[in-house]
Design an enzyme around this catalytic site. Structure first.
Site, PDB file in Angstrom:
ATOM      1  N   GLU A  46      46.567  91.694 145.090  1.00 22.90           N
ATOM      2  CA  GLU A  46      45.453  92.466 145.640  1.00 22.90           C
ATOM      3  C   GLU A  46      45.718  92.859 147.095  1.00 22.90           C
ATOM      4  OE1 GLU A  46      42.894  93.715 144.021  1.00 22.90           O
ATOM      5  OE2 GLU A  46      43.340  92.709 142.140  1.00 22.90           O
ATOM      6  N   ASN A  50      46.324  96.640 148.369  1.00 21.51           N
ATOM      7  CA  ASN A  50      45.457  97.204 149.418  1.00 21.51           C
ATOM      8  C   ASN A  50      46.289  97.872 150.505  1.00 21.51           C
ATOM      9  OD1 ASN A  50      42.961  96.560 148.357  1.00 21.51           O
ATOM     10  ND2 ASN A  50      42.491  94.971 149.852  1.00 21.51           N
ATOM     11  N   ARG A 104      39.802 102.938 141.927  1.00 17.43           N
ATOM     12  CA  ARG A 104      39.884 101.588 142.483  1.00 17.43           C
ATOM     13  C   ARG A 104      38.553 100.896 142.254  1.00 17.43           C
ATOM     14  NH1 ARG A 104      44.371  99.955 142.355  1.00 17.43           N
ATOM     15  NH2 ARG A 104      43.866  98.326 143.815  1.00 17.43           N
TER      16      ARG A 104
END
Length: 147
Positions: A46, A50, A104
């Protein structure tokens, strides 16, 4: 005195898998459970994603991953020098995303928070973001030996 590592990699989607595996390999001496390995890999995934998608907007850049193990505690920092986050508090709200065009979910920070024992996000617009996470590993402290 614990063990430390630092990895610097290009902010490319294809490096996300490498980052996950590298951190998982680094924590193996602590004999983590399958679930703990999975949690750490998800959090790394994650944070790296990002950086690739939000910080650098898929235009490339550098991601630095620093890990340290002290006794049974994993301390991890995932740093980028991308565009930074204007409002960290808002960015950490579940379902908030700046890239709905990419479908997203806005759950990245929520996943990091759920899978790790500690999460801190330091960011400034134009200066980048550092995601700091901690997780206690390997000793299953929630299991009691007492009868």
């Amino acid at each position: 005195m614990g063990n430390n590592m630092k990895i610097e990699l290009e902010a490319l989607a294809e490096n996300e898998g490498f980052a996950r595996v590298a951190v998982a390999a680094f924590i193996t001496p602590l004999n983590p459970t399958v679930e703990e390995i999975s949690d750490v890999k998800t959090a790394v995934s994650e944070a790296v994603t990002n950086a690739v998608i939000h910080a650098y907007e898929e235009k490339g850049g550098t991601i630095v991953i620093r890990c340290g193990i002290d006794n049974d505690l994993l301390h991890m920092e995932i740093e980028d020098r991308g565009k930074g986050i204007e409002n960290v508090e808002r960015a950490m709200e579940p379902l908030f995303t700046t890239r709905p065009d990419l479908e997203r979910s806005g759950m990245g920070f929520a996943f990091m928070e759920a899978f790790m024992d500690g999460l801190e996000v330091e960011s400034a617009p134009g200066k980048g973001t550092t995601v700091i996470m901690e997780k206690k590993l390997g000793n299953n402290s929630w299991v009691s030996d007492e009868d």
